[in-house]
Design an enzyme around this catalytic site. Sequence first.
Site, short mmCIF file in Angstrom:
data_model
loop_
_atom_site.label_atom_id
_atom_site.label_comp_id
_atom_site.label_asym_id
_atom_site.label_seq_id
_atom_site.Cartn_x
_atom_site.Cartn_y
_atom_site.Cartn_z
N GLU A 70 -2.07 4.40 8.94
CA GLU A 70 -0.70 4.72 8.56
C GLU A 70 -0.50 6.21 8.35
O GLU A 70 0.52 6.78 8.75
CB GLU A 70 -0.30 3.94 7.31
N HIS A 139 0.41 -8.37 -0.39
CA HIS A 139 1.39 -8.30 0.69
C HIS A 139 2.77 -8.79 0.25
O HIS A 139 3.54 -9.27 1.07
CB HIS A 139 0.91 -9.12 1.90
#
Length: 334
Positions: A70, A139
């Site tokens: 990322e 998540h």
Amino acid sequence: MTVGADGEDLAARTTYREAMREALREALRSDDRVFLMGEDVGRYGGCFGVSLGLLEEFGPERVRDTPLSESAFVGAGIGAALAGMRPVVEIMTVNFSLLALDQILNNAATLLHMSGGQLPVPLVIRMTTGAGRQLGAQHSHSLEGWYAHIPGIRVLAPATLEDARHMLAPALADPDPVLVFEHAGLYNVSGELLPPAAPVDLDHAAIRRPGTDISLITYGGSLPKTLAAADELAAAGISAEVIDLRTLRPLDDAAVNASVARTHRAVVVDEAWRTGSLAAEVSARIAEDSFYELDAPVERVCSAEVPMPYARQLEEAALPQTADIVAAAHRAVD
């Protein structure tokens, strides 16, 4: 499809996911500088299927699969924006954005300021947020309030089909970085999508339901639950106005204060944790700007202060639910 008397298409049946995909398709078609990049956005079609088919339509130069880093691909997006491109960077889920927080906070948000206005960063970063899908504690975060804390960026939370479809174009036109938080619980929501009466206004909140007795203030994935709560309250004789913040930075203080001036009571609904939440910020601003309009303390409905459980019944217990919103409204009104 709904068709008018003259044969013109008035509305199309679609989903939130498809509306986002069509927004991306329109952006890629209309501007050669636009490209999409992120993990699995190409051949896989996106972690949540938003970019399905775009690789075949636009090719690998415009729809780019990236390595699992990322920091690297958000940094590449910043560099591309500085070079005159209009990148759309997709991060799978908000928890993974923390791996790129240095790029977002220390580069994207600051370069215009640190360069004396010479280096705008017209970058759009999309990411999925929210819980409710049994994906466990790592998540299921709702961290958009963290990003709304940062000067130099705009933070969007489209909650309707219309906003999912039409927020991307003005976001790409913004000279500053724009973060778009898409609640995963909304992707399968379907309905009729009407052609826009006007371009989406990123500076103002929206009144999703007018009311006179209490203001229910929310955003993103909590909007459907809040509208359902307003229906229940109406059956009990309580007229609730529902405000969809839409843009979390900058907040539309004027819309919130105008609503509180009409109803004199407020409930703020936020899927994030209560401590240090966006709900806390909204509540503080109401207290600062509309204290003498209030006939009751501001109520907040947030997630439980725990890592999000995996078990379905525990996850539901931890998240704000329609019944919690209704109960908070009754406390303010009764």
